[in-house]
Design a protein around this motif. Structure first.
Motif, PDB file in Angstrom:
ATOM      1  N   PRO A 134       0.827  -1.222   0.000  1.00 35.18           N
ATOM      2  CA  PRO A 134       0.000   0.000   0.000  1.00 35.18           C
ATOM      3  C   PRO A 134       0.850   1.257   0.000  1.00 35.18           C
ATOM      4  N   ALA A 135       0.443   2.238  -0.794  1.00 30.13           N
ATOM      5  CA  ALA A 135       1.217   3.467  -0.958  1.00 30.13           C
ATOM      6  C   ALA A 135       1.525   4.179   0.357  1.00 30.13           C
ATOM      7  N   PRO A 136       0.604   4.230   1.329  1.00 31.94           N
ATOM      8  CA  PRO A 136       0.955   4.944   2.573  1.00 31.94           C
ATOM      9  C   PRO A 136       2.131   4.332   3.324  1.00 31.94           C
ATOM     10  N   PHE A 137       2.466   3.075   3.030  1.00 34.06           N
ATOM     11  CA  PHE A 137       3.506   2.396   3.798  1.00 34.06           C
ATOM     12  C   PHE A 137       4.831   2.279   3.063  1.00 34.06           C
ATOM     13  N   ASP A 138       4.865   2.612   1.771  1.00 35.31           N
ATOM     14  CA  ASP A 138       6.105   2.372   1.034  1.00 35.31           C
ATOM     15  C   ASP A 138       7.092   3.531   1.134  1.00 35.31           C
ATOM     16  N   ASP A 143       7.264   7.936  12.556  1.00 33.05           N
ATOM     17  CA  ASP A 143       6.625   6.885  13.331  1.00 33.05           C
ATOM     18  C   ASP A 143       5.126   7.158  13.444  1.00 33.05           C
ATOM     19  N   ILE A 144       4.321   6.113  13.345  1.00 34.85           N
ATOM     20  CA  ILE A 144       2.888   6.245  13.542  1.00 34.85           C
ATOM     21  C   ILE A 144       2.385   5.068  14.372  1.00 34.85           C
ATOM     22  N   THR A 145       1.250   5.233  15.031  1.00 33.52           N
ATOM     23  CA  THR A 145       0.561   4.119  15.669  1.00 33.52           C
ATOM     24  C   THR A 145      -0.821   4.019  15.048  1.00 33.52           C
ATOM     25  N   LEU A 146      -1.274   2.789  14.858  1.00 31.34           N
ATOM     26  CA  LEU A 146      -2.562   2.568  14.218  1.00 31.34           C
ATOM     27  C   LEU A 146      -3.067   1.177  14.559  1.00 31.34           C
ATOM     28  N   PRO A 147      -4.375   0.927  14.430  1.00 34.07           N
ATOM     29  CA  PRO A 147      -4.903  -0.414  14.699  1.00 34.07           C
ATOM     30  C   PRO A 147      -4.396  -1.411  13.666  1.00 34.07           C
ATOM     31  N   PRO A 148      -4.170  -2.655  14.064  1.00 36.54           N
ATOM     32  CA  PRO A 148      -3.731  -3.664  13.093  1.00 36.54           C
ATOM     33  C   PRO A 148      -4.692  -3.800  11.917  1.00 36.54           C
ATOM     34  N   GLN A 149      -5.993  -3.571  12.167  1.00 34.57           N
ATOM     35  CA  GLN A 149      -6.971  -3.717  11.097  1.00 34.57           C
ATOM     36  C   GLN A 149      -6.719  -2.726   9.958  1.00 34.57           C
ATOM     37  N   VAL A 150      -6.133  -1.573  10.276  1.00 33.42           N
ATOM     38  CA  VAL A 150      -5.861  -0.579   9.236  1.00 33.42           C
ATOM     39  C   VAL A 150      -4.808  -1.108   8.258  1.00 33.42           C
ATOM     40  N   VAL A 151      -3.809  -1.786   8.797  1.00 30.78           N
ATOM     41  CA  VAL A 151      -2.782  -2.381   7.936  1.00 30.78           C
ATOM     42  C   VAL A 151      -3.410  -3.441   7.039  1.00 30.78           C
ATOM     43  N   GLU A 152      -4.218  -4.312   7.633  1.00 33.26           N
ATOM     44  CA  GLU A 152      -4.875  -5.359   6.848  1.00 33.26           C
ATOM     45  C   GLU A 152      -5.759  -4.764   5.768  1.00 33.26           C
ATOM     46  N   GLU A 153      -6.567  -3.776   6.130  1.00 33.30           N
ATOM     47  CA  GLU A 153      -7.491  -3.175   5.166  1.00 33.30           C
ATOM     48  C   GLU A 153      -6.738  -2.485   4.030  1.00 33.30           C
ATOM     49  N   ALA A 154      -5.591  -1.888   4.336  1.00 29.34           N
ATOM     50  CA  ALA A 154      -4.804  -1.230   3.292  1.00 29.34           C
ATOM     51  C   ALA A 154      -4.290  -2.256   2.278  1.00 29.34           C
ATOM     52  N   PHE A 155      -3.845  -3.413   2.761  1.00 29.78           N
ATOM     53  CA  PHE A 155      -3.391  -4.462   1.845  1.00 29.78           C
ATOM     54  C   PHE A 155      -4.551  -5.010   1.027  1.00 29.78           C
TER      55      PHE A 155
END
Length: 211
Positions: A134-138, A143-155
């Motif tokens: 996902p573009a926001p992560f490349d 540093d950021i904190t976020l729910p694990p579900q956000v990472v999954e949903e982005a993928f």
């Protein structure tokens, strides 16, 4: 009482057989494990002076490995007639993983694939190239904190062939560790078996900035 003693003695003299050895090529599906490189560097790589953790490396998700799985459990360190990879073969994987990791992944997981080392590395590369980051992560600048579900949903958003049960987000302590994606033996997305669905249970996790 006498019969019980005789039975116990028989078990002592005739121990139970050892578990069957995992057999190369006998497995059900793959897990592609993608590590969040900044987390690995902080936990492990910095202590090893790993070059991939140098400032300016720009690494985000890197390939940890491609792992043969059973529907319950997984094989490892299988016996195989295939030869270990050459130094040239492991170095050729340097854009995906360090040569040392490439050798370790072959020894622990690749030998169970039933493939040659070159075929296993080619399959690992093919699997990795199928997954979009996902573009926001490349190019994470802080540093950021976020729910694990956000990472999954982005993928899931940028990889529409994946299903929610076919991807797992793991954490180590408070930090994002890996995204794991389940694939058939011919590298098509599939749901993970229950024992491979070990999502991070923390409400939020840390994603450290890219170096």
């Amino acid at each position: 009482m006498r019969h019980a003693l005789l039975a116990a003695l028989a078990l002592t003299l005739c121990p139970l057989p050892a578990p069957a050895q995992d057999v190369a090529g006998e497995f059900d599906y793959y897990v592609l494990a993608l590590s969040w490189q900044p987390s690995w560097c902080r936990a492990t790589g910095d202590d090893r002076d790993a070059s991939e953790c140098d400032q300016g490396s720009g690494l985000d998700f890197t390939v940890h490995g491609l792992w043969p799985q059973y529907e319950r459990g997984w094989p490892d360190h299988c016996d195989t007639n295939e030869r270990d990879p050459s130094r040239r073969q492991t170095q050729a994987m340097d854009d995906l993983m360090s040569p040392g990791l490439a050798l370790y992944q072959w020894q622990k997981h690749g030998r169970c694939s039933g493939l040659s080392a070159s075929q296993y590395y080619a399959t690992t590369r093919e699997a990795a190239e199928m997954v979009r980051i996902p573009a926001p992560f490349d190019d994470l600048p802080r540093d950021i904190t976020l729910p694990p579900q956000v990472v999954e949903e982005a993928f899931l958003e940028v990889n529409p062939r994946l299903s929610p049960d076919g991807i797992t987000v793991t954490c180590k302590a408070e930090a994002l560790a890996e995204v794991r994606i389940c694939l058939t033996r011919d590298l098509r997305p599939r749901d993970c078996a229950p024992d491979a669905r070990q999502d991070c249970s923390r409400p939020r996790l840390l994603m450290e900035k890219i170096r």
